[in-house]
Design a protein around this motif. Structure first.
Motif, PDB file in Angstrom:
ATOM      1  N   MET A 163      33.496  16.510  13.605  1.00 38.92           N
ATOM      2  CA  MET A 163      32.773  15.316  14.019  1.00 38.92           C
ATOM      3  C   MET A 163      33.405  14.709  15.264  1.00 38.92           C
ATOM      4  N   LEU A 164      32.612  13.898  15.971  1.00 35.72           N
ATOM      5  CA  LEU A 164      33.131  13.036  17.028  1.00 35.72           C
ATOM      6  C   LEU A 164      32.662  11.615  16.722  1.00 35.72           C
ATOM      7  N   ILE A 165      33.266  10.660  17.417  1.00 36.24           N
ATOM      8  CA  ILE A 165      32.883   9.262  17.220  1.00 36.24           C
ATOM      9  C   ILE A 165      32.748   8.605  18.588  1.00 36.24           C
ATOM     10  N   GLU A 166      31.740   7.751  18.732  1.00 41.35           N
ATOM     11  CA  GLU A 166      31.555   7.052  19.999  1.00 41.35           C
ATOM     12  C   GLU A 166      30.950   5.671  19.746  1.00 41.35           C
ATOM     13  N   LYS A 167      31.062   4.831  20.752  1.00 43.67           N
ATOM     14  CA  LYS A 167      30.489   3.496  20.667  1.00 43.67           C
ATOM     15  C   LYS A 167      28.981   3.601  20.506  1.00 43.67           C
ATOM     16  N   TYR A 168      28.435   2.832  19.581  1.00 40.70           N
ATOM     17  CA  TYR A 168      26.989   2.822  19.381  1.00 40.70           C
ATOM     18  C   TYR A 168      26.383   1.841  20.390  1.00 40.70           C
ATOM     19  N   VAL A 169      25.762   2.375  21.429  1.00 39.01           N
ATOM     20  CA  VAL A 169      25.210   1.558  22.507  1.00 39.01           C
ATOM     21  C   VAL A 169      23.923   0.884  22.030  1.00 39.01           C
ATOM     22  N   LEU A 170      23.832  -0.416  22.216  1.00 39.87           N
ATOM     23  CA  LEU A 170      22.665  -1.161  21.757  1.00 39.87           C
ATOM     24  C   LEU A 170      21.556  -1.134  22.805  1.00 39.87           C
ATOM     25  N   CYS A 230      12.706  10.088  24.990  1.00 37.49           N
ATOM     26  CA  CYS A 230      12.684  10.385  23.551  1.00 37.49           C
ATOM     27  C   CYS A 230      13.272   9.223  22.763  1.00 37.49           C
ATOM     28  N   SER A 231      12.959   8.005  23.171  1.00 39.78           N
ATOM     29  CA  SER A 231      13.599   6.817  22.611  1.00 39.78           C
ATOM     30  C   SER A 231      13.087   6.435  21.225  1.00 39.78           C
ATOM     31  N   ILE A 232      11.859   6.824  20.871  1.00 37.02           N
ATOM     32  CA  ILE A 232      11.304   6.437  19.569  1.00 37.02           C
ATOM     33  C   ILE A 232      11.871   7.372  18.509  1.00 37.02           C
ATOM     34  N   GLN A 233      12.805   6.854  17.702  1.00 39.54           N
ATOM     35  CA  GLN A 233      13.543   7.685  16.755  1.00 39.54           C
ATOM     36  C   GLN A 233      13.640   6.989  15.409  1.00 39.54           C
ATOM     37  N   LEU A 286      20.169   5.813  28.907  1.00 41.84           N
ATOM     38  CA  LEU A 286      19.820   5.022  30.082  1.00 41.84           C
ATOM     39  C   LEU A 286      19.749   3.563  29.671  1.00 41.84           C
ATOM     40  N   ASP A 287      20.588   2.708  30.308  1.00 41.25           N
ATOM     41  CA  ASP A 287      20.571   1.310  29.920  1.00 41.25           C
ATOM     42  C   ASP A 287      19.606   0.511  30.798  1.00 41.25           C
ATOM     43  N   ALA A 288      19.462  -0.774  30.482  1.00 41.73           N
ATOM     44  CA  ALA A 288      18.467  -1.610  31.161  1.00 41.73           C
ATOM     45  C   ALA A 288      18.777  -1.796  32.639  1.00 41.73           C
ATOM     46  N   ARG A 289      20.041  -1.575  33.038  1.00 40.63           N
ATOM     47  CA  ARG A 289      20.410  -1.729  34.441  1.00 40.63           C
ATOM     48  C   ARG A 289      20.156  -0.473  35.260  1.00 40.63           C
ATOM     49  N   LEU A 325      10.308   0.559  25.691  1.00 40.86           N
ATOM     50  CA  LEU A 325      10.917   1.574  24.847  1.00 40.86           C
ATOM     51  C   LEU A 325      12.435   1.460  24.814  1.00 40.86           C
ATOM     52  N   ASP A 326      13.014   1.665  23.638  1.00 38.98           N
ATOM     53  CA  ASP A 326      14.442   1.925  23.477  1.00 38.98           C
ATOM     54  C   ASP A 326      14.635   2.457  22.067  1.00 38.98           C
ATOM     55  N   THR A 327      15.855   2.903  21.755  1.00 41.84           N
ATOM     56  CA  THR A 327      16.081   3.571  20.477  1.00 41.84           C
ATOM     57  C   THR A 327      16.028   2.609  19.285  1.00 41.84           C
TER      58      THR A 327
END
Length: 658
Positions: A199-206, A231-234, A280-283, A439-441
């Motif tokens: 496994m790996l672990i990473e920050k969960y980007v909001l 592919c943001s709708i998950q 891809l973030d809002a910025r 759209l976002d996840t």
């Protein structure tokens, strides 16, 4: 040039059927492999040759490298297409194919080693200067390492299997107290799905968008990008809706992300089809997530806007041919949207559903309308594999045209025998925020009250419609046997009694008593597999199907089974398993976490069930005492089987929570 006239597809379901379709257009012979329970599956029926791998679970069938290579040699196949999932990103598989003198329709094993491991890929991208999401991608796999990393980068965090994708072995952890259980569960899922528990672990980007670049490279050093997909709708970290191009992405952003993806592919000597995935973030900033060294589930939307056949490109590249076009010649024409059709229950946390497809009616294919399916009516959906039945893809001159066309296709798709996400997908595509491309996840959780409405009783209009349909259907059957029989009339006339029909109907967990009087004109006309309903001068149409003594009637995007019932017998059945927790689906018992006599609190995990390569915890909804166990670890159970008997502290029945 490598000679290829026969291809073995080391996969099942819709991707196997889709590869065969292109192979046959190119005049190639196709070979299917299958597990023991997939002997009559659609991909087997459509192949020229089929080889039985035995077993049922993936580890006993579709993950057996030696058996698949033996099947290719025995059947005379020169090349093996891995599809996606299973062994598609397994470097050992690619090497074994090469060592056997066969052709792998995928990248070199070295590229899979470099990018197939999410940890190795992130390290490579870090060296190349591609921005990464903060996290840990090292070799240590103990819970303390993951806890320490989470403390540094901050909660919530995301656990991900280094060797796979598709949401398998992926868990969001909100608090330190959840880490141990989430890590153990994710490792088991990863081991079961990919044969690798790392496994790996990473920050969960909001509020990120999931945007990926389709790349393609040949054996001559040429590599180009074929635009992008959003592919943001998950749900459950698996994609549900995909589209191309990504709404709102500027030409400059497309070029920047495309060039970064090509650079990544060339850095590892990539060959064939691959996908570089970004957040891809809002910025407008993007962060490398992973590279999928295979063809993606969502490749049809790229084909729709470019006019290309990516499977044909895979075959030609494997033969040694150069890419047929340059980067400047890559088209971007119109807009395409794809939805994944799953056998699952959205109202019950998207739990997979198994059973026989008693009804499976696809929308009509045609201009701008494509269906990639791996099943047909009468097929069995087993608990051993991914629950995706197929994909619906719509193309339009613009996004709105594609969206409306896809909505129409969903309304023309009818399935019974398993629960599906058809109505849920209609709500997603019909939501104003989706129509506006917002759209976002986090889309599904944000609008879950609308997308996943609480279960409610069917309205009186449905029951009236169902009663009319039942009576008219019976009248048509009787008329067919004896057109002159008085029993062929729907009036319900009986000598000396009121002229009415008294019906007790059931649909799922709902029951209704309906009376139809002869003085009331019929609400509907039953014609073939359609009901035409006339109310206040407005006519609506609903699909209707008969299977045995049951009618299946479409209402609000779903087929509802309707049966006439004996209300006394039904009431007796409803009390048979008072206090018992039942299996929500067919599956295998992975862990039993309690013993008879144990005192439990609400939310206590009692049993872990594995179905369709994912784990599902069955929890108590209230406090009580375990009075009996009816299952054991390793045992296969069917949907509805009582697993645990609970004696509640209060006079209430325990329920399932997952």
């Amino acid at each position: 040039m490598n000679h290829i006239d026969t291809i073995l597809i080391a996969n099942r379901g819709e991707i196997a059927c889709r590869v065969m379709q292109t192979a046959k257009l190119l005049g190639l012979r196709t070979v299917a492999v299958h597990s023991a329970i997939d002997r009559t599956a659609r991909h087997v029926r459509e192949a020229d040759v089929a080889v039985d791998l035995g077993g049922a679970k993936p580890a006993d069938s579709y993950l057996r490298i030696d058996a698949i290579i033996d099947a290719a040699i025995t059947s005379g196949a020169q090349a093996i297409h891995p599809g996606y999932g299973f062994l598609s990103e397994n470097a050992e598989f690619a090497r074994a194919i090469e060592n056997a003198g066969l052709i792998f329709l995928g990248p070199p094993a070295s590229a899979i080693d470099a990018m197939g491991s999410k940890s190795a890929a992130k390290a490579l991208m870090e060296q190349a200067g591609v921005p990464l999401v903060p996290g840990y991608h090292g070799a240590a796999q103990d819970v303390d390492t993951f806890l320490n990393t989470a403390e540094v980068i901050g909660y919530p965090v995301l656990l991900k299997a280094t060797a796979g994708g598709g949401g398998k072995g992926m868990k969001v952890v909100e608090h330190a107290s959840e880490m141990a259980e989430a890590l153990a569960s994710a490792q088991r899922e990863a081991q079961s799905s990919f044969g690798d528990s790392r496994m790996l672990i990473e920050k969960y980007v909001l509020k990120p968008r999931h945007v990926e670049i389709q790349v393609f490279a040949d054996q001559h050093g040429n590599c180009l990008y074929l635009n992008e997909r959003d592919c943001s709708i998950q749900r459950r970290h698996q994609k549900v809706v995909e589209e191309a191009p990504a709404p709102g992405l500027s030409p400059a952003q497309r070029q920047d992300m495309g060039k970064a993806a090509v650079k990544a592919a060339q850095a590892i000597g990539y060959v064939g089809a691959g996908t570089v995935e970004f957040l891809l973030d809002a910025r407008g900033e993007f962060f490398f997530m992973e590279m999928n060294t295979r063809l993606q589930v969502e490749h049809p939307v790229t084909e729709a806007i470019t006019g290309l056949d990516l499977v044909a490109w895979q075959i030609r590249v494997a033969r040694g041919e150069p890419l047929p076009i340059s980067q400047e010649q890559v088209a971007l024409n119109g807009h395409a949207i794809e939805v994944r059709l799953y056998a699952e229950d959205p109202a019950n946390d998207f739990l997979p559903s198994t059973g026989n497809l008693s009804i499976y009616r696809q929308a009509e294919a045609g201009e701008g309308r494509r269906i990639d399916s791996g099943v047909a009516e009468g097929d069995e959906v087993s608990p051993f594999y991914d629950p995706m039945l197929g994909k619906l893809i719509a193309w339009g001159a613009n996004r709105e045209e594609a969206r409306l066309r896809l909505l129409a296709m969903l309304k023309q798709t009818h399935i019974a025998g398993v629960r599906t996400n058809i109505a849920f997908l209609q709500r997603v595509l019909g939501h104003p925020a989706f129509a506006a491309a917002e759209l976002d996840t986090g889309f599904i959780p944000r609008y879950q009250d609308v997308l996943l409405p609480a279960s409610s009783a069917l309205p009186d209009e449905f029951w009236q419609l169902a009663a009319e349909a039942v009576v008219q259907n019976q009248a048509q059957l009787t008329t067919a046997e004896d057109p002159h029989s008085p029993w062929a009339q729907r009036t319900g006339w009986r000598a000396g009694f009121a002229s009415e029909v008294d019906l007790h109907l059931a649909s799922g967990d709902h029951q209704q008593h309906v009376k139809l009087r002869s003085s009331a004109p019929p609400l509907l006309t039953l014609c073939g597999e359609q009901i035409q309903v006339e109310r206040n001068g407005i006519r609506t149409v609903h699909a209707v199907f008969q299977r045995g003594n049951s009618l299946f009637i479409e209402w609000d995007g779903e087929l509802h089974q309707v049966d006439r019932v004996d209300p006394i017998a039904a009431a007796q059945r409803n009390h048979q398993h008072h206090g018992g927790l039942t299996a929500p689906m067919n599956g295998s018992i992975v862990r039993v976490l309690v013993e008879p006599g144990a005192t439990i609190e609400a939310g206590t995990a009692l049993v872990v069930l594995e179905a369709m390569k994912m784990e599902h915890s069955i929890r108590a909804s209230q406090a009580g005492t375990v009075s009996a166990l009816f299952c054991a670890e390793g045992e296969m159970v069917s949907e509805g089987t009582v697993l645990v008997e609970i004696a509640p502290n209060e006079d209430n029945s325990a329920e399932i929570g997952a």
